[in-house]
Design a protein around this motif. Structure first.
Motif, short mmCIF file in Angstrom:
data_model
loop_
_atom_site.label_atom_id
_atom_site.label_comp_id
_atom_site.label_asym_id
_atom_site.label_seq_id
_atom_site.Cartn_x
_atom_site.Cartn_y
_atom_site.Cartn_z
N LEU A 186 0.83 -1.21 0.00
CA LEU A 186 0.00 0.00 0.00
C LEU A 186 0.87 1.26 0.00
CD1 LEU A 186 -2.59 1.66 0.29
CD2 LEU A 186 -2.53 1.18 2.75
N LEU A 192 1.10 4.06 -2.95
CA LEU A 192 0.79 5.46 -2.67
C LEU A 192 1.92 6.37 -3.11
CD1 LEU A 192 -0.87 5.23 0.87
CD2 LEU A 192 -1.99 5.91 -1.27
N MET A 213 -5.31 2.91 -8.35
CA MET A 213 -5.41 2.80 -6.89
C MET A 213 -6.79 3.22 -6.41
SD MET A 213 -2.54 2.17 -4.78
CE MET A 213 -3.01 3.08 -3.36
N HIS A 214 -7.28 4.33 -6.95
CA HIS A 214 -8.61 4.81 -6.54
C HIS A 214 -9.71 3.84 -6.99
CE1 HIS A 214 -7.95 8.65 -4.59
NE2 HIS A 214 -6.94 8.83 -5.42
N TYR A 235 -8.73 0.06 -5.01
CA TYR A 235 -8.52 -0.09 -3.57
C TYR A 235 -9.08 1.10 -2.77
CZ TYR A 235 -6.38 -0.56 0.99
OH TYR A 235 -6.20 -0.65 2.34
N LEU A 236 -8.56 2.30 -3.04
CA LEU A 236 -8.91 3.44 -2.20
C LEU A 236 -10.40 3.77 -2.24
CD1 LEU A 236 -5.88 5.78 -3.00
CD2 LEU A 236 -6.22 4.39 -0.94
N ARG A 280 -12.61 0.92 -0.49
CA ARG A 280 -12.35 0.89 0.96
C ARG A 280 -12.90 2.16 1.61
NH1 ARG A 280 -9.71 -2.01 5.00
NH2 ARG A 280 -9.61 -3.64 3.45
N ARG A 281 -12.73 3.30 0.97
CA ARG A 281 -13.25 4.54 1.55
C ARG A 281 -14.77 4.46 1.71
NH1 ARG A 281 -12.19 10.04 2.84
NH2 ARG A 281 -10.17 9.18 3.39
N ASP A 315 -10.35 11.36 6.66
CA ASP A 315 -9.02 11.87 6.29
C ASP A 315 -8.20 12.19 7.53
OD1 ASP A 315 -9.52 11.69 3.58
OD2 ASP A 315 -10.03 13.81 3.35
#
Length: 196
Positions: free
Chosen positions: A109, A113, A126-127, A130-131, A134-135, A162
């Protein structure tokens, strides 16, 4: 004597043992050599598979690492989906801190990043993979705890997330330790939990 019948073609179906070997090899080599030195050739050699096999399954090393990250995070760091409480959020964040400081998938991770800062395609993937997913799960957890009266953040859910995740990731990226008390203070200060 009749000729041997041809083997049925499996198309692009992945051999699970070979796939697992590739994912483990990518994890190991990332930890050993770092992102910049990680190559498809090295992964293939370490996994004992042909380079062409890897390219048939993944277009890049980023996609291999994303597969390892998504699968390992789902298994080792699931976002709680049952009771949303201040305590369950605190426990999740403690596990996240351990994930990014002690786990091979956490190192993946952090490497992705870092790479995303220089490569827009990595950032996008990534967005997407994963991101973003998960967000959404993390925000559901926060909103559930807000609705239940468990927490009362002064920030909105997105900014509160955040404020919780950011300091943990920053400390992990800079090699600083993340003591349990640090995470607990974040939860207390950001979420102002009423209970738990």
């Amino acid at each position: 004597m009749s000729p041997t019948p041809p083997r049925p073609r499996s198309g692009n179906r992945r051999d699970e043992a070979a796939r697992d070997a590739v994912l483990h090899a990518a994890d190991d080599l990332l930890a050993e050599k770092g992102f910049g030195a990680l190559t498809i050739e090295a992964i293939a050699r370490e996994a004992g598979v042909a380079k062409q096999t890897i390219y048939r399954w993944w277009p890049s090393k980023v996609e291999i690492l994303l597969d390892t990250l998504v699968e390992d995070a789902e298994r080792q760091l699931p976002v709680p989906t049952d009771k949303a409480t201040a305590a369950s959020i605190r426990t999740y964040l403690r596990k996240f801190a351990r994930f990014v400081t002690h786990d091979a998938a956490g190192k993946v991770l952090l490497a992705l990043l870092a790479e995303a800062q220089h490569d827009p395609e990595t950032a996008t993937r990534m967005h997407q993979r994963y991101l973003g997913p998960r967000r959404r799960q993390e925000l559901e957890l926060l909103k559930g705890a807000i609705d239940a009266g468990e927490i009362a953040p002064r920030l909105g859910p997105d900014a509160a997330m955040d404020a919780l995740i950011g300091p943990i990731v920053y400390r992990a990226l800079t090699g600083a330790s993340i003591p349990r008390g640090f995470v607990d203070a974040l939860v207390e200060d950001v979420l102002r939990p009423r209970t738990g």
